[in-house]
Design a protein around this motif. Sequence first.
Motif, PDB file in Angstrom:
ATOM      1  N   UNK A 192       0.760  -1.185   0.091  1.00 31.67           N
ATOM      2  CA  UNK A 192       0.022   0.034  -0.043  1.00 31.67           C
ATOM      3  C   UNK A 192       0.944   1.188  -0.057  1.00 31.67           C
ATOM      4  N   UNK A 193       1.859   1.299   0.792  1.00 32.78           N
ATOM      5  CA  UNK A 193       2.860   2.505   0.800  1.00 32.78           C
ATOM      6  C   UNK A 193       3.401   2.706  -0.626  1.00 32.78           C
ATOM      7  N   UNK A 194       3.741   1.576  -1.388  1.00 34.83           N
ATOM      8  CA  UNK A 194       4.291   1.837  -2.452  1.00 34.83           C
ATOM      9  C   UNK A 194       3.020   2.456  -3.816  1.00 34.83           C
ATOM     10  N   UNK A 195       1.895   1.868  -3.440  1.00 39.04           N
ATOM     11  CA  UNK A 195       0.812   2.463  -4.352  1.00 39.04           C
ATOM     12  C   UNK A 195       0.774   3.892  -4.014  1.00 39.04           C
ATOM     13  N   UNK A 214       3.257  -0.131  11.027  1.00 37.55           N
ATOM     14  CA  UNK A 214       3.296   1.477  11.182  1.00 37.55           C
ATOM     15  C   UNK A 214       4.661   1.890  10.586  1.00 37.55           C
ATOM     16  N   UNK A 215       5.461   1.264  10.489  1.00 35.01           N
ATOM     17  CA  UNK A 215       6.930   1.299   9.922  1.00 35.01           C
ATOM     18  C   UNK A 215       6.915   1.614   8.515  1.00 35.01           C
ATOM     19  N   UNK A 216       6.299   0.594   7.823  1.00 32.27           N
ATOM     20  CA  UNK A 216       6.253   0.433   6.384  1.00 32.27           C
ATOM     21  C   UNK A 216       5.283   1.767   5.968  1.00 32.27           C
ATOM     22  N   UNK A 217       4.450   2.169   6.607  1.00 35.83           N
ATOM     23  CA  UNK A 217       3.689   3.385   6.186  1.00 35.83           C
ATOM     24  C   UNK A 217       4.233   4.338   6.865  1.00 35.83           C
ATOM     25  N   UNK A 218       5.024   4.605   7.540  1.00 36.60           N
ATOM     26  CA  UNK A 218       5.413   5.837   8.484  1.00 36.60           C
ATOM     27  C   UNK A 218       5.378   7.073   7.682  1.00 36.60           C
ATOM     28  N   UNK A 219       5.398   7.424   6.556  1.00 33.76           N
ATOM     29  CA  UNK A 219       5.147   8.548   5.985  1.00 33.76           C
ATOM     30  C   UNK A 219       3.713   8.817   5.661  1.00 33.76           C
TER      31      UNK A 219
END
Length: 518
Positions: A210-213, A247-252
């Motif tokens: 999802x973060x990459x998306x 949380x870490x993967x999506x931290x931004x």
Amino acid sequence: MTVGTEEILTPEALEFLYCLHEQFNGRRKELLAAREARQRRFDAGEKPDFLEETKHIREGDWTVAPIPPDLQDRRVEITGPVDRKMIINALNSGAKAFMADFEDATSPTWSNMIDGQLNLKDAVRRTISFEQASNGKSYSLNDETAVLMVRARGLHLDEKHIRIDGEPIAGGLFDFGLYFFHNAKELLSRGTGPYFYLPKLESHLEARWWNEVFVFAQEKLGIPNGTIRSTVLIETIPAAFEMDEILYELRDHIAGLNCGRWDYIFSFIKRLRTQPDVILPDRGQVTMTSPFMRAYTQLCIQTCHKRNAFAMGGMAAQIPIRNNAQANEEAFRKVAEDKRREVTDGHDGTWVAHPGLVAVAKAEFDAQMETPNQVHRKREDVNVTAADLLEVPTGTITEEGLRTNCSVGVQYIASWLRGNGAAPINHLMEDAATAEISRSQVWQWIRHPEGKLIDGRDINVDLFKKVFTDEMKKLKEVVGEKEFRFGKFNEAADLFVDLTFEDEFEEFLTLQGYEKLS
Ligand SMILES: CC(=O)SCCNC(=O)CCNC(=O)[C@H](O)C(C)(C)COP(=O)(O)OP(=O)(O)OC[C@H]1O[C@@H](n2cnc3c(N)ncnc32)[C@H](O)[C@@H]1OP(=O)(O)O
Ligand SMILES: O=CC(=O)O
Ligand SMILES: [Mg+2]
């Protein structure tokens, strides 16, 4: 063609969806395959556990990016389907935020999906209005409205009406992509942002996806990285062991985690269904005070606050009961009790299913949370172990519980097949997640060696058939022969029975259900 399709599926929007699909569908399929592989390990007896390879993230000293001002106070969030009138009612409800739901509360018919996008587009621009034909009542937005958030469909669901190179696009990419494409810049110009809820994640690798998306989508539209904010539902048992990592993967791009209690119970049953020591009592006996549910919510609060993210509470199933003051009072009391426990524990906000419950939840949070949130309460006293998360709740399986699961499951599926993804049944809110608990319990009880009623009778195919036939007869009497025939009850009963008799447990009832939707 559904009216308004051209306004949503513009050539530019379709091009955007095409790019998302090209970039991300392959990896989505790998992630779904990884869920299956993990299930095989659970079936072989493995227990979920904290990951060794990500220990450095759990032990590391990091926090998520600062959370935008309009998400600082989320004490009451209302949720609901993307229906036009309900969107207006929810935005006007007095809640701080509204989660417009393409997942648990919505049946993903094509017209619901397109109308939902149109409704949200109008809501963002504040042009949304509605006239109720039955009573001439008009609806429009108040001056002050809730912050809008959108829950996209989970990774498992396709959107079969958009095919690219012969493959359906992911439902989640469709929902996210269209809402983001049409509204991100408008939302920013209005001082808010593209805010999402992400459902049913099972691992930090899905969060990475999802973060990459998000990174890709922002770049494509020329919007600064970190503009999107998401709240991830912790509603699967594997995800409970990867909260820090998610949380870490999506931290931004994260605003917090939410305890999606109903899917969590479903996931506990589904993922551990073949383990000899795992069997749950009647659905009504599994509550937020069951030790495994307390362990998970407390760990969620502690994890979020350590990383400066918000820990949102979940949905009490009670809804207002008209024409019965005493029952209504009791329902409100239960909701208040649930919200009091959440705020006392340290949740930063909670969910309600109905505008009539906003004040109840708000009163509990206002009484104990003087600041916009309570992220400062680090809850260092909490010490939750893997064993705590996996503690099987005790209780009994009753014939009444079996009957309720059959009856409520079929009533909900019939509603979903008619295009309504949330329904009041026995004065409780039912949606896809609660129906999953009902049908997965029946599946498991029939097959599990400990699947016995409190009086010692074995829960087997014969007992199920008898109970199910009785319950369908009762339902037919209550709703009437005609409604039963034309209200999709036969199709729902067939689907419930199919799901129950298939030895290979179907991952989600909505997968087979979707084949029957237009
Ligand atoms: C497990 C999870 O994922 S929880 C999150 C997903 N689930 C949900 O979001 C469920 C949301 N809730 C609902 O859909 C509804 O409240 C239901 C289906 C449970 C009950 O619906 P109803 O029986 O129609 O409610 P009721 O008749 O009391 O509604 C009264 C009014 O409140 C409105 N209303 C009820 N719930 C909502 C809501 N969640 N959002 C906005 N408006 C709502 C109705 O539109 C109606 O408006 P009107 O008076 O202007 O006509
Ligand atoms: O999405 C929420 C849940 O409880 O499931
Ligand atoms: Mg859910």
